[in-house]
Design an enzyme around this catalytic site. Structure first.
Site, mmCIF file in Angstrom:
data_model
loop_
_atom_site.group_PDB
_atom_site.id
_atom_site.type_symbol
_atom_site.label_atom_id
_atom_site.label_comp_id
_atom_site.label_asym_id
_atom_site.label_seq_id
_atom_site.Cartn_x
_atom_site.Cartn_y
_atom_site.Cartn_z
ATOM 1 N N ARG A 64 0.840 -1.205 0.000
ATOM 2 C CA ARG A 64 0.000 0.000 0.000
ATOM 3 C C ARG A 64 0.872 1.251 0.000
ATOM 4 O O ARG A 64 2.058 1.223 0.356
ATOM 5 C CB ARG A 64 -0.919 0.012 1.215
ATOM 6 C CG ARG A 64 -0.176 0.068 2.559
ATOM 7 C CD ARG A 64 -0.037 1.447 3.126
ATOM 8 N NE ARG A 64 0.780 1.521 4.312
ATOM 9 C CZ ARG A 64 2.060 1.850 4.306
ATOM 10 N NH1 ARG A 64 2.684 2.111 3.176
ATOM 11 N NH2 ARG A 64 2.735 1.929 5.439
ATOM 12 N N HIS A 113 1.088 8.450 10.644
ATOM 13 C CA HIS A 113 1.349 8.294 12.080
ATOM 14 C C HIS A 113 0.120 8.630 12.921
ATOM 15 O O HIS A 113 0.253 9.062 14.061
ATOM 16 C CB HIS A 113 2.547 9.165 12.527
ATOM 17 C CG HIS A 113 3.873 8.494 12.282
ATOM 18 N ND1 HIS A 113 4.374 7.516 13.099
ATOM 19 C CD2 HIS A 113 4.779 8.660 11.298
ATOM 20 C CE1 HIS A 113 5.554 7.118 12.647
ATOM 21 N NE2 HIS A 113 5.825 7.785 11.541
ATOM 22 N N ASP A 122 -2.724 6.386 12.543
ATOM 23 C CA ASP A 122 -3.599 5.195 12.612
ATOM 24 C C ASP A 122 -3.618 4.633 14.031
ATOM 25 O O ASP A 122 -4.601 4.061 14.459
ATOM 26 C CB ASP A 122 -3.234 4.130 11.563
ATOM 27 C CG ASP A 122 -1.828 3.582 11.679
ATOM 28 O OD1 ASP A 122 -0.963 4.218 12.307
ATOM 29 O OD2 ASP A 122 -1.584 2.490 11.119
ATOM 30 N N GLY A 167 11.275 -2.719 3.428
ATOM 31 C CA GLY A 167 11.671 -1.538 4.183
ATOM 32 C C GLY A 167 11.636 -0.240 3.397
ATOM 33 O O GLY A 167 12.296 0.722 3.765
ATOM 34 N N GLY A 217 8.876 1.526 2.964
ATOM 35 C CA GLY A 217 7.712 2.297 3.406
ATOM 36 C C GLY A 217 6.436 1.905 2.686
ATOM 37 O O GLY A 217 5.428 2.607 2.768
ATOM 38 N N SER A 238 5.115 -1.159 3.127
ATOM 39 C CA SER A 238 4.569 -2.210 3.988
ATOM 40 C C SER A 238 4.596 -3.604 3.366
ATOM 41 O O SER A 238 3.571 -4.266 3.230
ATOM 42 C CB SER A 238 3.165 -1.860 4.466
ATOM 43 O OG SER A 238 2.997 -2.503 5.700
ATOM 44 N N SER A 239 5.788 -4.016 3.022
ATOM 45 C CA SER A 239 5.955 -5.398 2.561
ATOM 46 C C SER A 239 5.590 -6.365 3.675
ATOM 47 O O SER A 239 5.104 -7.471 3.419
ATOM 48 C CB SER A 239 7.398 -5.635 2.112
ATOM 49 O OG SER A 239 8.294 -5.604 3.215
ATOM 50 N N ASP A 258 -1.969 -0.644 7.464
ATOM 51 C CA ASP A 258 -1.304 -1.422 6.420
ATOM 52 C C ASP A 258 -2.071 -2.701 6.094
ATOM 53 O O ASP A 258 -2.281 -3.039 4.933
ATOM 54 C CB ASP A 258 0.123 -1.784 6.864
ATOM 55 C CG ASP A 258 0.924 -0.548 7.228
ATOM 56 O OD1 ASP A 258 0.463 0.568 6.925
ATOM 57 O OD2 ASP A 258 2.012 -0.698 7.820
ATOM 58 N N TYR A 295 9.824 4.431 16.087
ATOM 59 C CA TYR A 295 8.379 4.286 15.906
ATOM 60 C C TYR A 295 7.684 4.177 17.267
ATOM 61 O O TYR A 295 6.735 4.905 17.567
ATOM 62 C CB TYR A 295 8.101 3.044 15.053
ATOM 63 C CG TYR A 295 6.659 2.860 14.654
ATOM 64 C CD1 TYR A 295 6.192 3.334 13.432
ATOM 65 C CD2 TYR A 295 5.758 2.227 15.500
ATOM 66 C CE1 TYR A 295 4.869 3.174 13.065
ATOM 67 C CE2 TYR A 295 4.431 2.061 15.151
ATOM 68 C CZ TYR A 295 3.993 2.528 13.926
ATOM 69 O OH TYR A 295 2.680 2.369 13.572
HETATM 70 P P1 ADP Z 1 8.211 -2.584 5.244
HETATM 71 O O1 ADP Z 1 7.007 -3.256 5.827
HETATM 72 O O2 ADP Z 1 8.124 -1.104 5.295
HETATM 73 O O3 ADP Z 1 8.553 -3.059 3.877
HETATM 74 P P2 ADP Z 1 9.438 -3.909 7.439
HETATM 75 O O4 ADP Z 1 10.791 -3.847 8.041
HETATM 76 O O5 ADP Z 1 8.257 -3.674 8.309
HETATM 77 O O6 ADP Z 1 9.444 -2.967 6.176
HETATM 78 O O7 ADP Z 1 9.190 -5.335 6.832
HETATM 79 C C1 ADP Z 1 10.163 -6.053 6.147
HETATM 80 C C2 ADP Z 1 10.099 -7.459 6.648
HETATM 81 O O8 ADP Z 1 8.953 -8.130 6.098
HETATM 82 C C3 ADP Z 1 11.264 -8.287 6.218
HETATM 83 O O9 ADP Z 1 12.311 -8.168 7.139
HETATM 84 C C4 ADP Z 1 10.670 -9.670 6.227
HETATM 85 O O10 ADP Z 1 10.574 -10.151 7.535
HETATM 86 C C5 ADP Z 1 9.249 -9.460 5.773
HETATM 87 N N1 ADP Z 1 9.074 -9.663 4.320
HETATM 88 C C6 ADP Z 1 8.322 -8.900 3.512
HETATM 89 N N2 ADP Z 1 8.327 -9.388 2.251
HETATM 90 C C7 ADP Z 1 9.090 -10.497 2.263
HETATM 91 C C8 ADP Z 1 9.476 -11.453 1.273
HETATM 92 N N3 ADP Z 1 9.082 -11.350 0.011
HETATM 93 N N4 ADP Z 1 10.276 -12.462 1.656
HETATM 94 C C9 ADP Z 1 10.689 -12.563 2.923
HETATM 95 N N5 ADP Z 1 10.368 -11.707 3.896
HETATM 96 C C10 ADP Z 1 9.576 -10.669 3.591
HETATM 97 MG MG MG Z 2 6.386 -3.054 7.862
#
Ligand code: ADP
Ligand code: MG
Length: 396
Positions: free
Chosen positions: A37, A44, A46, A133, A135, A137-138, A183, A233
């Site tokens: 997203r 900041h 939510d 990482g 921003g 929200s992976s 997120d 955070y």
């Molecule tokens: P953001 O959410 O902003 O991208 P975060 O530090 O909160 O950054 O999240 C990153 C974490 O999410 C990674 O360290 C991992 O644990 C997990 N992650 C997300 N996508 C994957 C992926 N494709 N494969 C493995 N881990 C993932």
């Molecule tokens: Mg995250």
């Protein structure tokens, strides 16, 4: 680098299925996707009962899986191919190694708490075009994809709101990030060509159409990350809690600017500024949602600029690189097709979001990349995106 997203969803799916077949020697039984997203405005807040206005973007975490008849989940992420994870499904999940899989363990634990336990064993491959990482929200996309996968595996669908909350709890308990609901809600409730206005007090999500289809959303990743998920955070969240208790209110939604100014003498200067960000950002977000729904896109530009300045000066979560990227867009201005620009996400690096006229988007991206690179020496990653549907399972 300007990335062109054409077909990225289909490419991701194709690579994932091929790698799954290479690795496990069969076709996957289930295939699910959950989007990342970007937040247009409402940063900041939510976790302060505020309103936020994200949209699900055309970047996804996808999972291919097949039952394996055992008591374990074997997980392989193509982003981290040297760190396969095995999770036992007949004992309560715990934080463990490899750490990337902790949020998935947290999602499994959420199903356990709903009495879906033990889960049937399965083999899964994960693939993603969401930068980690940045921003976007992976982590939430991974959680929501994992929850959607478990739903497929069990042949059930849990209530979407409960699914998002389950994923949020996973992030709290298993990644130690006390995030709000934005997120995971955006990844679950995303809707094509819509923004999602989330009322974080009632925890209701409402899809709002983009009334102006000549607008494009540009995401510019600064490729810097100054602070990891931890301290800053939680520290900002703590400040907002201190301020609310000094104000003597139960919810930020009951706090007016007058309340804040009367309480100012009782607050230290830093806590006051944190509080001022919360009160003004809640107001800006509601106004921006209304303006966007009415096609008054230009109005949104000023609100986005004010949001950025408030995050930079009052909440202090911006950084030099984010400021340079945002100013590069502001300098292009309305005449050059930029309607608004601000940092997005938790801050301290990560990405900016820019609303731009479609016809000018390519030129804007080129200019932003050149300005940023000249001033920082860092090559950014910039792409234009659209609002897409939330998490779903796919046919094979
Ligand atoms: P953001 O959410 O902003 O991208 P975060 O530090 O909160 O950054 O999240 C990153 C974490 O999410 C990674 O360290 C991992 O644990 C997990 N992650 C997300 N996508 C994957 C992926 N494709 N494969 C493995 N881990 C993932
Ligand atoms: Mg995250």
């Amino acid at each position: 680098m300007i990335e062109h997203d054409d077909n990225s969803y289909e490419k991701l799916k194709k690579t994932l299925v091929e790698k799954f077949e290479d690795h496990f020697g069969t076709r996957p039984f289930f295939l699910v996707a959950a989007p990342a997203r970007v937040n247009l405005i409402g940063e900041h807040i939510d976790y302060c009962d505020g309103f936020v206005l994200p949209l699900a973007i055309n970047r996804h975490v996808m999972i291919a899986a097949t039952p394996n008849g055992s008591e374990r989940a074997n997980l392989l992420s193509l982003m981290l191919p040297n760190q396969p994870a095995t999770v036992m499904l007949d004992e309560p999940p715990k934080v463990s190694q490899p750490s990337w899989a902790n949020v998935i363990r947290g999602v499994f634990d959420g199903f356990r708490n709903k009495d879906f336990w033990p889960l049937p064993g399965f083999d899964a491959v994960i693939h993603s075009n969401v930068p980690l990482g940045a921003g976007l929200s992976s982590s939430a996309a991974l959680e929501v994809a994992a929850a959607t996968m478990v739903e497929s595996l069990l042949g059930i669908e849990i209530n979407p709101k409960n699914k998002a909350l389950l994923c949020q709890t996973a992030e709290h308990k298993f990644a130690g990030v006390p995030c709000g609901i934005m997120d995971q809600f955006a990844s679950v409730f995303g809707k094509k060509d819509h923004m999602i206005l989330i009322d974080c007090r009632s925890e209701e999500a409402q899809a709002i159409p983009f009334a102006d289809d000549s607008v494009e959303i540009i995401i510019a990743d600064t490729r810097v990350k100054h602070a990891l998920s931890d301290g800053s955070y939680a520290n900002r969240r703590k400040h907002t809690e201190i301020a609310l208790s000094i104000l003597g209110k139960d919810s930020w939604r009951d706090v007016t600017m007058e309340d804040l100014l009367s309480a100012e003498p009782n607050m230290n200067e830093q806590v006051f500024r944190r509080a001022r960000h919360v009160v003004t950002e809640i107001d800006r977000t509601q106004r921006a949602a209304m303006a966007l729904a009415r096609g008054k896109t230009e109005t949104v530009g000023q609100l986005m600029a004010d949001s950025h300045k408030s995050l930079r000066d009052d909440f202090e979560v911006s950084c030099k690189e984010l400021d340079i990227m945002v100013e590069a867009a502001w300098d292009i201005g309305e005449a050059g097709g930029v309607l608004g620009s601000r940092m997005t996400g938790g801050g301290f690096g990560g990405s900016t979001v820019t609303l731009a006229r479609k016809d000018n988007a390519e030129e804007i991206m080129q200019k932003m990349a050149a300005t940023y690179q000249a001033q920082t020496g860092i090559e950014p990653s910039i792409f234009a995106t659209t609002a897409v549907d939330g998490a779903h399972s796919l046919g094979l």
